[in-house]
Design a protein around this motif. Structure first.
Motif, PDB file in Angstrom:
ATOM      1  N   MET A 128       0.822  -1.204   0.000  1.00 25.04           N
ATOM      2  CA  MET A 128       0.000   0.000   0.000  1.00 25.04           C
ATOM      3  C   MET A 128       0.858   1.258   0.000  1.00 25.04           C
ATOM      4  N   THR A 129       1.884   1.312   0.880  1.00 22.65           N
ATOM      5  CA  THR A 129       2.636   2.555   1.015  1.00 22.65           C
ATOM      6  C   THR A 129       3.650   2.746  -0.110  1.00 22.65           C
ATOM      7  N   ASN A 130       4.230   1.645  -0.601  1.00 24.35           N
ATOM      8  CA  ASN A 130       5.314   1.797  -1.575  1.00 24.35           C
ATOM      9  C   ASN A 130       4.840   1.779  -3.020  1.00 24.35           C
ATOM     10  N   THR A 131       3.782   0.996  -3.309  1.00 26.45           N
ATOM     11  CA  THR A 131       3.353   0.925  -4.703  1.00 26.45           C
ATOM     12  C   THR A 131       1.888   1.289  -4.904  1.00 26.45           C
ATOM     13  N   GLY A 132       1.193   1.586  -3.778  1.00 25.22           N
ATOM     14  CA  GLY A 132      -0.199   1.969  -3.912  1.00 25.22           C
ATOM     15  C   GLY A 132      -1.081   0.853  -4.436  1.00 25.22           C
ATOM     16  N   GLN A 133      -0.819  -0.368  -3.939  1.00 23.13           N
ATOM     17  CA  GLN A 133      -1.583  -1.523  -4.426  1.00 23.13           C
ATOM     18  C   GLN A 133      -2.232  -2.271  -3.277  1.00 23.13           C
ATOM     19  N   ILE A 134      -3.377  -2.838  -3.573  1.00 20.82           N
ATOM     20  CA  ILE A 134      -3.969  -3.780  -2.635  1.00 20.82           C
ATOM     21  C   ILE A 134      -3.772  -5.159  -3.231  1.00 20.82           C
ATOM     22  N   GLY A 135      -2.825  -5.911  -2.670  1.00 17.92           N
ATOM     23  CA  GLY A 135      -2.484  -7.212  -3.225  1.00 17.92           C
ATOM     24  C   GLY A 135      -3.173  -8.335  -2.479  1.00 17.92           C
ATOM     25  N   PRO A 136      -2.798  -9.583  -2.808  1.00 10.41           N
ATOM     26  CA  PRO A 136      -3.402 -10.743  -2.125  1.00 10.41           C
ATOM     27  C   PRO A 136      -3.122 -10.730  -0.624  1.00 10.41           C
ATOM     28  N   ASP A 137      -1.975 -10.150  -0.213  1.00 12.26           N
ATOM     29  CA  ASP A 137      -1.652 -10.138   1.212  1.00 12.26           C
ATOM     30  C   ASP A 137      -2.637  -9.305   2.024  1.00 12.26           C
ATOM     31  N   PHE A 138      -3.184  -8.268   1.386  1.00 13.59           N
ATOM     32  CA  PHE A 138      -4.202  -7.455   2.059  1.00 13.59           C
ATOM     33  C   PHE A 138      -5.380  -8.331   2.451  1.00 13.59           C
ATOM     34  N   TRP A 139      -5.840  -9.120   1.480  1.00 13.15           N
ATOM     35  CA  TRP A 139      -7.015  -9.963   1.746  1.00 13.15           C
ATOM     36  C   TRP A 139      -6.673 -11.087   2.708  1.00 13.15           C
ATOM     37  N   LEU A 140      -5.444 -11.644   2.567  1.00 15.59           N
ATOM     38  CA  LEU A 140      -5.023 -12.691   3.509  1.00 15.59           C
ATOM     39  C   LEU A 140      -4.974 -12.152   4.941  1.00 15.59           C
ATOM     40  N   THR A 141      -4.498 -10.895   5.062  1.00 14.11           N
ATOM     41  CA  THR A 141      -4.442 -10.275   6.381  1.00 14.11           C
ATOM     42  C   THR A 141      -5.839 -10.145   6.973  1.00 14.11           C
ATOM     43  N   LEU A 142      -6.744  -9.598   6.172  1.00 12.24           N
ATOM     44  CA  LEU A 142      -8.115  -9.437   6.665  1.00 12.24           C
ATOM     45  C   LEU A 142      -8.696 -10.786   7.077  1.00 12.24           C
ATOM     46  N   ALA A 143      -8.447 -11.808   6.249  1.00 12.82           N
ATOM     47  CA  ALA A 143      -8.972 -13.132   6.572  1.00 12.82           C
ATOM     48  C   ALA A 143      -8.351 -13.656   7.869  1.00 12.82           C
ATOM     49  N   GLY A 144      -7.017 -13.494   7.987  1.00 10.87           N
ATOM     50  CA  GLY A 144      -6.325 -13.955   9.194  1.00 10.87           C
ATOM     51  C   GLY A 144      -6.844 -13.254  10.432  1.00 10.87           C
ATOM     52  N   MET A 145      -7.026 -11.939  10.327  1.00 12.30           N
ATOM     53  CA  MET A 145      -7.509 -11.170  11.469  1.00 12.30           C
ATOM     54  C   MET A 145      -8.922 -11.589  11.845  1.00 12.30           C
ATOM     55  N   ALA A 146      -9.736 -11.831  10.803  1.00 10.32           N
ATOM     56  CA  ALA A 146     -11.109 -12.261  11.066  1.00 10.32           C
ATOM     57  C   ALA A 146     -11.108 -13.586  11.826  1.00 10.32           C
ATOM     58  N   VAL A 147     -10.190 -14.482  11.434  1.00  7.24           N
ATOM     59  CA  VAL A 147     -10.106 -15.775  12.137  1.00  7.24           C
ATOM     60  C   VAL A 147      -9.748 -15.560  13.607  1.00  7.24           C
ATOM     61  N   ILE A 148      -8.766 -14.669  13.859  1.00  2.00           N
ATOM     62  CA  ILE A 148      -8.367 -14.396  15.251  1.00  2.00           C
ATOM     63  C   ILE A 148      -9.556 -13.886  16.061  1.00  2.00           C
ATOM     64  N   VAL A 149     -10.283 -12.909  15.488  1.00  2.00           N
ATOM     65  CA  VAL A 149     -11.418 -12.340  16.222  1.00  2.00           C
ATOM     66  C   VAL A 149     -12.501 -13.404  16.424  1.00  2.00           C
TER      67      VAL A 149
END
Lengths: 270, 317
Positions: A234-255
């Protein structure tokens, strides 16, 4: 007795607590946590100093070795420092919750006809203030050292919000530890043991390619790595990549795992 | 659903409450009946089960056995209703150390559903009433023990609950502050509140309570009005140290025969004689003189909690 303490309760005697009251109680408890920060600002030391100290240390110690120069290391490092700072800021949630619950005032909260979940929910909301401070200081430190995120200010803000949201999700793990452990010290100790491998066995500070095979596997499965990569994208290339969605999914699992567990234990104790 | 105006009859009705911590039976079958509009004292030494009893009645702890009702509502099945009928002042200040007095009261008031302005007004009223106005914006860390207790009590009165639990309200306070607390507690009951208080001091229970339950080892060992309790243990007692310890049994017999006093030995050469009135002291001494029994020391004693327990349970507290 000027104010006439009447024998009849001023409260409605119905024993039901609706969503509106739950929200109102939660906001009151969040206000209480804010007041505590106001009166004892030293509890902000970790989010104020850690990003400054770690950014300086890592930049000048590892910058040359890892990326050849400080300028080249900053785009890699700042997202890493941000994630480390904010995840360790979420650790404080558990410690402070435990401290709070040991105090006499918690007995009064338990004896009031209020939403049982409010003290927990209120504390978690106010933690956004801590995360906001940590995020701002980390980016400011990077800027001072010469970090110029290529994607621009809006992407930096978006990345900061993602980091704060992730910290909030991770804070449920430490809130859970705060519930099940007996003393604030033991919460601190165990949380730290979780935190260290979680942040260091990731791509936060060092490129994955330099690590041995088994470690690469661990790092790739670590949700912290995905968060770091998402923020770098996000900060270096201004992109929302697969890691963004993986992060959201991972965080959702934690919650999804830790929020019900925590609330359950909390309600049984409260 | 009962109308809140009909909160009369029994404020507390508890039957067979039991609470065990590991292998320690903290509360071992306690029954209580507290009439609305009265002050009820639970008297007992440290570890007798006073705080555990209050915690169960105040919905803070679930019992292992037994049942309890507050104004007819089941404490364990309808805890949220019960919570709107009670105020709890714990033994350890149940207020927030880091906040100011006003902030504490405003937060509790907001949690109880008062609007922002009503909460502020209520906090100001209560601080005034409890003589804390000057300290209103000071953090509690700078409060004295007495001020903290007063604030704690004030916090319990925000919702004007019909039943108030006070767990050892004066333990650790100096005599002057204790008297102020007593005056405050008496005022509260004049307006119709029911109060359940625990204390380690017979004097305090005597001063405040309409009825007293004496508890020991998690059981009620006596339950009566203060006057009746004191009669059963003797209001005051005369401690007599004899010159010649061989005369002790004669002295005890003399008191029994001529005055109807059942005295007992408290040491080889010392006797304790419970008195109906202080006047009896003169009679005791006159009778001993008539039998030529010499005395080296006398002492008029108020009954202590120790003696209450000695009398009621046969063992020291």
């Amino acid at each position: 007795m000027t104010t006439a303490t009447l024998p009849i309760s001023t409260l409605p005697v119905n024993g039901k607590i609706g969503l509106r009251q739950t929200i109102r109680n939660t906001l009151t408890m969040a206000y209480r946590a804010l007041l505590k920060i106001k009166h004892t600002p030293d509890q902000l030391v970790d989010v104020l100093l850690q990003p400054i100290l770690f950014t300086l240390m890592f930049t000048f110690i590892f910058g040359g070795a890892i990326s050849g120069s400080i300028e080249n290391y900053l785009p890699l490092l700042i997202p890493g420092i941000l994630v480390q700072t904010i995840v360790s800021a979420s650790l404080t949630t558990g410690v402070q919750l435990r401290e709070d619950m040991e105090k006499g005032v918690f007995n009064r909260f338990k004896s009031l006809p209020m939403a049982r979940i409010a003290p927990l929910a209120g504390a978690l909301i106010t933690d956004f203030v801590r995360y906001g401070i940590a995020t701002s200081i980390t980016f400011a430190m990077g800027f001072l050292l010469g970090y110029r995120p290529e994607a621009g200010a809006l992407w930096v803000i978006a990345a900061g919000l993602l980091a704060m949201l992730s910290a909030w999700c991770v804070s449920w793990i430490f809130a859970f530890l705060g519930m099940i452990m007996r003393t604030a010290q033991s919460v601190q100790g165990v949380s730290f043991l979780i935190l260290m491998p979680l942040t260091f066995m990731s791509n936060a500070f060092v490129p994955v390619e330099t690590m041995p095979g088994f470690m690469q596997t661990i790092v790739r499965f670590n949700p912290v790595s995905h968060l770091v990569t998402a923020i770098r994208d996000m900060t270096n290339t201004g992109q929302i990549g697969p890691d963004f969605w993986l992060t959201l999914a991972g965080m959702a699992v934690i919650v999804l795992i830790f929020a019900p567990l925590t609330v359950n234990v909390y309600k049984r104790q409260a | 659903m009962k109308d809140s105006n009909q909160l009369d009859g029994l404020a507390i009705e508890a039957n067979g409450l039991v609470k065990t911590f590991k292998d320690n039976k903290a509360v071992d079958g306690i029954d209580l009946r507290v009439e609305a509009g009265t002050i009820y004292g639970i008297l007992g030494p440290n570890g007798a089960g006073k705080t555990t009893t209050i915690n169960m009645l105040a919905t803070l702890m679930k019992p292992d056995a037994g049942e309890a009702k507050i104004f007819g509502y089941d404490v364990f099945k309808q805890p949220q209703i019960v919570r709107s009928l009670i105020g709890v002042t714990g033994q350890y200040a149940s207020v927030d150390e880091n906040l100011t007095a006003t902030e504490n009261l405003v937060i509790f008031a907001r949690l109880l559903g008062l609007s922002r302005s009503a909460a502020k007004a209520k906090a100001a009223d209560l601080l005034e009433e409890f003589g804390l106005t000057e300290a209103a914006s000071r953090p509690l860390a700078k409060f004295s023990g007495g001020m903290r207790r007063r604030l704690d009590l004030a916090a319990s009165l925000i919702a004007q609950p019909p039943l108030i639990f006070l767990d050892e309200p004066t333990t650790g306070l100096d005599p002057r502050t204790r008297n102020q607390m007593w005056a405050t507690i008496r005022r509260m009951v004049k307006t119709g509140s029911t109060i359940l208080l625990t204390t380690q001091y017979l004097d305090e229970a005597d001063q405040l309570a309409d009825r007293i339950a004496v508890i020991d080892h998690g059981r009620v060992v006596a339950e009566d009005t203060p006057d009746n309790l004191k009669i059963s243990i003797g209001k005051e007692s005369l401690m007599i140290k004899l010159k010649n310890k061989d005369e002790a049994s004669v002295a005890i017999r003399v008191m029994k025969e001529f005055l109807g006093i059942t005295a007992r030995m408290i040491a080889d050469d010392s006797i304790n004689a419970p008195l109906e009135t202080p006047d009896q002291a003169a009679d005791v001494l006159t009778n001993l003189r008539a039998k030529s029994i010499s005395i080296v020391e006398i002492n008029l004693q108020k009954p202590t909690l120790d003696e209450v327990f000695l009398t009621l349970t046969g063992e020291a507290a």
